[in-house]
Design an enzyme around this catalytic site. Structure first.
Site, PDB file in Angstrom:
ATOM      1  N   HIS A  84       0.846  -1.205   0.076  1.00 28.17           N
ATOM      2  CA  HIS A  84       0.136  -0.153  -0.024  1.00 28.17           C
ATOM      3  C   HIS A  84       1.014   1.411  -0.036  1.00 28.17           C
ATOM      4  CE1 HIS A  84      -3.662   2.495   0.649  1.00 28.17           C
ATOM      5  NE2 HIS A  84      -2.696   3.013   1.323  1.00 28.17           N
ATOM      6  N   HIS A 107      -1.844   3.879  -8.316  1.00 30.44           N
ATOM      7  CA  HIS A 107      -2.180   3.076  -9.542  1.00 30.44           C
ATOM      8  C   HIS A 107      -1.790   3.564 -10.751  1.00 30.44           C
ATOM      9  CE1 HIS A 107      -5.705   4.886  -8.044  1.00 30.44           C
ATOM     10  NE2 HIS A 107      -6.095   5.112  -9.423  1.00 30.44           N
TER      11      HIS A 107
END
Ligand code: AMP
Ligand code: ZN
Length: 111
Positions: free
Chosen positions: A44, A97
């Site tokens: 993450h 992303h």
């Protein structure tokens, strides 16, 4: 866990196009182009703002892998790589992303 952490963990299904120990690429659920793939680090990182010397090798690895994904998707005429960072850019999932968009001639609008 955030949405993309759950996808990386296999807790939420995705249509994977590439996976290794540290990164995952899967098809965007709401494609904006004939080919629309998201590439994420499995770890993450909230956004581009969270890239630092400790994790930037993951970003390098993603960018080293993008050409192979594009080739496998037959994006022979080119493609675009985008990362939205924060509210002004319209980031909706708080996990780093990179969008790969292609398969048609894309608009050149930048803002
Ligand atoms: P962004 O707006 O840059 O944060 O991009 C988030 C992207 O995630 C959007 O293009 C969404 O369509 C996509 N997305 C949201 N949920 C899913 C999901 N479950 N599987 C695949 N893509 C998703
Ligand atoms: Zn996450």
């Amino acid at each position: 866990m955030c949405l993309f952490c759950k996808i990386a963990a296999g807790e939420i299904p995705s249509t994977k196009v590439y996976e290794d120990d540290t990164i995952l690429a899967f098809r965007d659920i709401a494609p904006q182009a004939p080919t629309h793939i998201l590439v994420i680090p499995k770890a993450h990182i909230p956004s581009v703002d969270g890239v630092n010397p400790e994790n930037s090798a993951l970003v390098a690895h993603i960018f080293e892998t993008i050409p192979a994904i594009a080739k496998a998707e037959n994006l022979v005429n080119g493609y675009r790589v985008i990362s939205n960072c924060g509210p002004d850019a319209g980031q909706t999932v708080p996990h780093l992303h990179f969008h790969i968009l292609g398969g048609k001639e894309l608009s050149i609008q930048m803002a």
